[in-house]
Write an enzyme that holds these catalytic residues in place. Sequence first.
Site, PDB file in Angstrom:
ATOM      1  N   SER A 107      24.730  18.169  28.215  1.00 21.77           N
ATOM      2  CA  SER A 107      23.553  18.204  27.347  1.00 21.77           C
ATOM      3  C   SER A 107      23.836  19.032  26.091  1.00 21.77           C
ATOM      4  CB  SER A 107      22.395  18.803  28.121  1.00 21.77           C
ATOM      5  OG  SER A 107      21.269  18.801  27.295  1.00 21.77           O
ATOM      6  N   GLY A 108      23.584  18.457  24.952  1.00 23.39           N
ATOM      7  CA  GLY A 108      23.784  19.167  23.687  1.00 23.39           C
ATOM      8  C   GLY A 108      25.175  18.977  23.118  1.00 23.39           C
ATOM      9  N   THR A 139      23.986  11.680  21.694  1.00 19.99           N
ATOM     10  CA  THR A 139      22.998  10.866  20.982  1.00 19.99           C
ATOM     11  C   THR A 139      23.345  10.799  19.498  1.00 19.99           C
ATOM     12  OG1 THR A 139      21.406  11.562  22.622  1.00 19.99           O
ATOM     13  CG2 THR A 139      20.522  10.585  20.625  1.00 19.99           C
ATOM     14  N   ASN A 195      19.277  21.968  24.596  1.00 21.03           N
ATOM     15  CA  ASN A 195      19.282  21.093  23.431  1.00 21.03           C
ATOM     16  C   ASN A 195      17.851  20.886  22.959  1.00 21.03           C
ATOM     17  OD1 ASN A 195      19.610  19.078  21.570  1.00 21.03           O
ATOM     18  ND2 ASN A 195      20.570  17.605  22.963  1.00 21.03           N
ATOM     19  N   SER A 217      16.895  16.967  23.572  1.00 17.74           N
ATOM     20  CA  SER A 217      17.669  16.479  24.712  1.00 17.74           C
ATOM     21  C   SER A 217      17.124  15.138  25.211  1.00 17.74           C
ATOM     22  CB  SER A 217      17.599  17.520  25.816  1.00 17.74           C
ATOM     23  OG  SER A 217      18.360  17.100  26.906  1.00 17.74           O
ATOM     24  N   SER A 218      18.024  14.184  25.389  1.00 19.24           N
ATOM     25  CA  SER A 218      17.595  12.882  25.905  1.00 19.24           C
ATOM     26  C   SER A 218      17.347  13.063  27.396  1.00 19.24           C
ATOM     27  CB  SER A 218      18.689  11.833  25.714  1.00 19.24           C
ATOM     28  OG  SER A 218      19.283  11.970  24.458  1.00 19.24           O
ATOM     29  N   GLY A 252      26.348  13.666  30.986  1.00 19.38           N
ATOM     30  CA  GLY A 252      27.666  13.995  31.534  1.00 19.38           C
ATOM     31  C   GLY A 252      27.488  14.791  32.819  1.00 19.38           C
ATOM     32  N   GLU A 293      26.824  17.489  35.419  1.00 17.58           N
ATOM     33  CA  GLU A 293      25.952  18.663  35.313  1.00 17.58           C
ATOM     34  C   GLU A 293      26.181  19.582  36.490  1.00 17.58           C
ATOM     35  OE1 GLU A 293      21.823  17.712  34.776  1.00 17.58           O
ATOM     36  OE2 GLU A 293      22.133  17.128  32.684  1.00 17.58           O
TER      37      GLU A 293
HETATM   38  N1  LIG Z   1      28.372  15.229  14.695  1.00 21.80           N
HETATM   39  C1  LIG Z   1      27.425  16.154  14.577  1.00 21.80           C
HETATM   40  N2  LIG Z   1      27.244  16.762  13.391  1.00 21.80           N
HETATM   41  C2  LIG Z   1      26.299  17.710  13.241  1.00 21.80           C
HETATM   42  N3  LIG Z   1      25.494  18.133  14.250  1.00 21.80           N
HETATM   43  C3  LIG Z   1      25.640  17.561  15.450  1.00 21.80           C
HETATM   44  C4  LIG Z   1      26.593  16.539  15.679  1.00 21.80           C
HETATM   45  N4  LIG Z   1      26.502  16.173  16.955  1.00 21.80           N
HETATM   46  C5  LIG Z   1      25.506  16.926  17.498  1.00 21.80           C
HETATM   47  N5  LIG Z   1      24.982  17.746  16.612  1.00 21.80           N
HETATM   48  C6  LIG Z   1      23.901  18.741  16.819  1.00 21.80           C
HETATM   49  O1  LIG Z   1      23.774  18.969  18.193  1.00 21.80           O
HETATM   50  C7  LIG Z   1      22.456  18.649  18.634  1.00 21.80           C
HETATM   51  C8  LIG Z   1      22.528  18.031  20.021  1.00 21.80           C
HETATM   52  O2  LIG Z   1      23.139  16.768  19.934  1.00 21.80           O
HETATM   53  P1  LIG Z   1      22.654  15.540  20.831  1.00 21.80           P
HETATM   54  O3  LIG Z   1      21.192  15.481  20.899  1.00 21.80           O
HETATM   55  O4  LIG Z   1      23.382  14.371  20.364  1.00 21.80           O
HETATM   56  O5  LIG Z   1      23.202  15.992  22.230  1.00 21.80           O
HETATM   57  P2  LIG Z   1      23.275  15.108  23.529  1.00 21.80           P
HETATM   58  O6  LIG Z   1      24.696  15.145  23.963  1.00 21.80           O
HETATM   59  O7  LIG Z   1      22.669  13.799  23.287  1.00 21.80           O
HETATM   60  O8  LIG Z   1      22.426  15.985  24.513  1.00 21.80           O
HETATM   61  P3  LIG Z   1      21.470  15.490  25.686  1.00 21.80           P
HETATM   62  O9  LIG Z   1      22.344  15.112  26.816  1.00 21.80           O
HETATM   63  O10 LIG Z   1      20.669  16.691  25.948  1.00 21.80           O
HETATM   64  O11 LIG Z   1      20.683  14.383  25.145  1.00 21.80           O
HETATM   65  C9  LIG Z   1      21.898  17.715  17.613  1.00 21.80           C
HETATM   66  O12 LIG Z   1      20.512  17.810  17.539  1.00 21.80           O
HETATM   67  C10 LIG Z   1      22.555  18.216  16.340  1.00 21.80           C
HETATM   68  O13 LIG Z   1      21.839  19.316  15.837  1.00 21.80           O
HETATM   69 MG   LIG Z   2      21.026  12.900  23.900  1.00 25.19          MG
END
Ligand SMILES: Nc1ncnc2c1ncn2[C@@H]1O[C@H](COP(=O)(O)OP(=O)(O)OP(=O)(O)O)[C@@H](O)[C@H]1O
Ligand SMILES: [Mg+2]
Length: 1022
Positions: free
Chosen positions: A127-128, A132, A177, A180-181, A409, A411
Site C-alpha cells: 500500500s502506497g 494506482t 496511503n 489507498s485503493s 501486494g 501484506e
Molecule cells: N510516480 C509517482 N510520482 C509521484 N508521486 C507518486 C508516484 N507514484 C506514487 N506517488 C505518490 O504516492 C501516493 C500513493 O500512490 P498510490 O495510490 O499509487 O499507491 P498504491 O500502491 O496504489 O497504494 P494502495 O495499495 O494503498 O492503493 C500517491 O498518492 C502519490 O502521492
Molecule cells: Mg492504489
Amino acid sequence: MWTMLRACVCALGSEGVRVMMESALTARDRVGVQDFVLLENHTSEAAFIENLRKRFKENLIYTYIGSVLVSVNPYKELEIYTKQHMERYRGVNFYEVSPHIYAVSDNAYRSMRTERRDQCILISGESGAGKTEASKKILQYYAVTCPASEQVQTVKDRLLQSNPVLEAFGNAKTLRNDNSSRFGKYMDIQFDFRGAPVGGHILNYLLEKSRVVHQNHGERNFHIFYQLIEGGEEDLLRRLGLERNTQQYQYLVKGNCPKVSSINDRNDWKAVRKALSVIGFNDDEVEELLNIIASVLHLGNVQFGAEESGNAYITTDTQIKYLARLLGVEGSILKEALTHKKIIAKGEELMSPLNSEQAASARDALSKAVYGRTFTWLVNKINLSLAYKDDLYPLSKNASVIGLLDIYGFEVFQQNSFEQFCINYCNEKLQQLFIELTLKSEQEEYESEGITWEPVQFFNNKIICDLVEEKFKGIISILDEECLRPGDASDLTFLEKLENTVGGHAHFVTHKLADGKTRKVMGREEFRLLHYAGEVNYNVNGFLDKNNDLLFRNLKEVRALGLTVLFCCVNAHHTSSLCCSSILTQCFDREELTDKKRPETTATQFKNSLAKLMEILMSKEPSYIRCIKPNDAKQAGRFDEVLIRHQVKYLGLMENLRVRRAGFAYRRRYEVFLQRYKSLCPDTWPNWKGRLADGVSTLVKHLGYKPEEYKLGRSKIFIRFPKTLFATEDALEVRKHSLATKLQACWRGYSQKSKYLKMRHSAILIQAWWRGILALREAKRRRTAADTIRRFIKGFIYRKQPRCPENEYFLDYVRYSFLMNLWRNLPKTVLDKSWPTPPPALTEASEQLRNLCMQNMVWTYCKRISPERKHQLEQKLVASEIFKDKKDNYPQSVPKLFASTRLNGEEISPKVPNAHEPCHPVFPCISVSSLSDGLFVLHVPCEDNKQKGDVVLQSDHVIETLTKVAICADKINNVNISQGSIKFTVGRGKEGVIDFTPGSELLVTKAKNGHLSVTAPRLNSR
Ligand SMILES: Nc1ncnc2c1ncn2[C@@H]1O[C@H](COP(=O)(O)OP(=O)(O)OP(=O)(O)O)[C@@H](O)[C@H]1O
Ligand SMILES: [Mg+2]
C-alpha cells in the site's frame, strides 16, 4: 586484445569515463546499473538495495530486472511524465532508452500490435508503493500516444475518467496511503486494428466493506462520503437530509480524521461529478447514487435503545424518516426490519425481536451490503459505458487487449486477519503465474535460440497455493466447511480443524504445532503460513464472520437483516407508488432473495474470481511492474533501507533476478550487438558484409571473449557475466572518442566540401544567368543602335524632303540636338553674342528664341542693377554719345565706371547752374581734342564783361569730367571734338589757339606762332 582493453580502461580511470546519458552503461558508477541483471553480485541483496539507493538518489526511480520494471515511489512530482517523454519512448526499442513505465507501456502496446497477442501489465506492491499512480500513467500514455478519432476520444475520456469515480467510491485515506485503493482492480483496454482504444472493461476484487462502518484511528471512510458533505451543493444536501459537517455522522468519526492535508474534498467532488457525466451518468442516476450514499450515512446514525425486555427499539426517528424517503420504503416496515429478525420455526415464518447489540450489528451489515453492492453496480455501469460497441466500430471485430492489474501486494502486519490471508493468497497465485510465465519464456527463448537449457533452481510455490485452495483439503475448503457446519462452529474450532487437516504441511504451523522458538512469537489464535516471500501469522478471529457474507450466508439472519428492508424495497418498487432506488433493485436481485441455493462464501468467491483472473492473465503476454515504497512517512528523498529490504523480499525481487540471471546476464539480437560494438574490430568496422552470426563471432573473438563467457544462439548472443559486457562497453567508450574525432573531421570535410560545391554550383549558375542577361542586353543595344544608325542615314538622305516617315527621325534628331546644344550653350551675358547655327527648319524659331533669350538676359540684368549703377551707366551712355569714335582715349575710359567720389553734381553746381534750373547758359560749349590728351576748353560767352575769357583745363579723367560737366550744364550736344586746333578767347576779345598734333608722347609747349602746341599720342587708329 582483452588485456589491451582492460589497460585502456585502467588508463582512463574512473574520472576518464565520461558520464553521458543515463542509459549509457558507462554511467553505472554514479547511477547504478539500469538493469539488475547487470549487477556483478546478483545474489547479494545488499548490492541490489545499494543499486536501488544510488538510482533513487539521482531521481532515477525506474530500474529493470530483465523486462520487469522496478519502480520506487518518489513521493514528489518528477518531470518525467511530459508529452515529450511520451514521444521519446514511443516506438523505441526497450533497451535503447532509460527504464521507464512508458517503455513498458510502449513495449506491451507494440507487441500487441505486431504480434496480435493480448497483453497484460501486472502492477504490484504494498500500500502506497504507487500502483494506482503507475496504472494511471500507463492509461495516460495510451490516451496521448494512441491514434485518435472523435469516437475514440470519447472512449479515451471515459477510460481516464473512470479513475476519479472508482477512486472516490473505492479509495480511502489509510495510515499508509492518503489515497489507498481498498479494492483490487483489473482493467482491460481494447484496441482496434489501427491500435486505437475502442473500449474497456473493469473487474473489481474484494472491496474492503468493513471500512463503511468502522475506521481505525487516523483513517477515513471512502472518499465519496467526505466529498459529498464538503462539496455537495446546499440544495442537494437539503434533499438528502445531510448537514455540512462530517462530525455529525457516526460512520465518519471512528477514525477521528475528517480532514487530510493532501486531499481537497471539495475539488475532488467537482472532479467526480464531471467524471460521472463524462462516463454517461444522467442526473437521475447520479441523484439515486447519492441517495444511497446518504442512506448509508443516515443508517449509521440510527441508534437503538433497549426496552425493559431487552428488545431493541429505534431512538432516532429523523433518520428513519430520511431513510424511508431516500430508499422509498415505509418507515414502519424499515423500523421493524431493523429491530427484528425473521425466523422459520416448523415451516412458519415468525418475527423475533433483536436486542440492541444485535440490531446495531444488523444495521452495520446492511450498510456494508448496500455500499458493497452499489460499488459493484457502479463498476458494471462504468463497464457498460466503456463497452466496445460493435456498431460504432464495425472494423474492430478483432479487438486486441491490454490488461492492467492494480492489485494489493503482499501484506504483513502485526495482526493479520482474513483480508491479509486473501491478499497474500492472491499474491501467491500471481507469483506462481510469474514464475511459470518467466521460466516458460526463458526456456522458450533458449529453445528457439538452440541453446541448451540449464535447469534453474527456484522455489515453486504451487505447494502453498495448493495448501490454500485445494478442494476438500485446502484452508479455504476447511473454512467453508466450518462456516456451514451446524452447531457451535467458531474461529477456534476452525483453527483446530486446520491443525487436524493440514497440520503436517511443511508450510503450515500453529502455536500448538510449532517448536519452542516459534511458539514464542505466535499467539494461540494464530496460524502461520510460510509464503514464498516469508512467514506470516494469521489471527483466526473473525475468519468465520468475514467469510460468511452475513446478509446471505445464514438464512435465518438473512430474513432478519436488511434483506427484509430490501425485500420491501423491491416489492415497493413493484407495487406501490413509492419509488425504491432502482440501483438497489438491480443490486439485490429478487431471484437471489428467493433462491434457496446456498450462496458462495467470500473466500470461495475470491478464489473463483482469482482463478478467472489467472485464466485471463495466462491467455495474455505479461509485463510486470513492481512498486516499492521508500519510506512510511510519505517523504520525498528518504530511502528507508529496512522497509525496502522487506519489500524486496516480499515482492520476490531477488528470486526474479535469480531466475532471470540463471543462465546469461545479457542477451541481444545479433544486429543490435553488432551495430553497437562493430567499431571495436577492424573486420567489422565500418560494415560487416557477411552473415550476422559470423560478424558477431569475429567481433567477440577479436575482443578476446573466452568460450565460457558467451554463447551464440540462432539470432542472439548470450553473455554470461556482466563484467564481460562492461569491459566491452568501456572499450567502446574509449573507441568512441577517436571515432568521434574522425567522424567530426570527416563530417566537417564533407560538409565544407558540399557547402563549397553548392556555392560553386550556385556561382556558376548565377554567372551563366548574368552573362546571358548581359549578352541579351548587349544584343538589344546593338540592334537598337543599328536601327538608329539606319534610320539616321535614311533620314539624312531624305533630309531635304518634306517631313515623311523616312526622315522624321532625322529631322527630329537634328532639332532635338540643336535645342539640346542650345540649352547647353546659351549665352551667359548680354555681351555674349554667340548662338549655335540652327538647322534650316528651325531658323525662325532660333531667331525668336535668341530674342527671347536676349530679352530675358536684359530683363534679368536690368532687374539686378542698382540705382547708382544705373546712374553711372547712364553717364557712361552719355559719354558714349559724346565721345565714341571721336576721342582717342575714350575706349580706355569705357571699362572704368565714373567715380562719384571724384566729381559729383554738388561740386559742380556752385560754378555751373543746374540743368533743371531755367536756362541760363554759363558757357555755350566745350571743346576738346580728338587725341588722347586731357585738355579741354570751356567757352565762356563774351557778352559777360566780367569774364576773363575761356577756360582751358586739363584733366586726367577728361572723358568723365566732360561727360559730368556736359550733363550738369546740359551741354551734351555742345561738346566740340576738334581734329586739329581749338580756338579760345583770352579775355576781351583776344583769341588763343591750341594745336593738337599726334605724337609719341604728351607734350604741351608754346609754339613759335604763339599757339599752344599739344602733342598727344594716338591710341586708337580710327
Ligand atoms: N510516480 C509517482 N510520482 C509521484 N508521486 C507518486 C508516484 N507514484 C506514487 N506517488 C505518490 O504516492 C501516493 C500513493 O500512490 P498510490 O495510490 O499509487 O499507491 P498504491 O500502491 O496504489 O497504494 P494502495 O495499495 O494503498 O492503493 C500517491 O498518492 C502519490 O502521492
Ligand atoms: Mg492504489
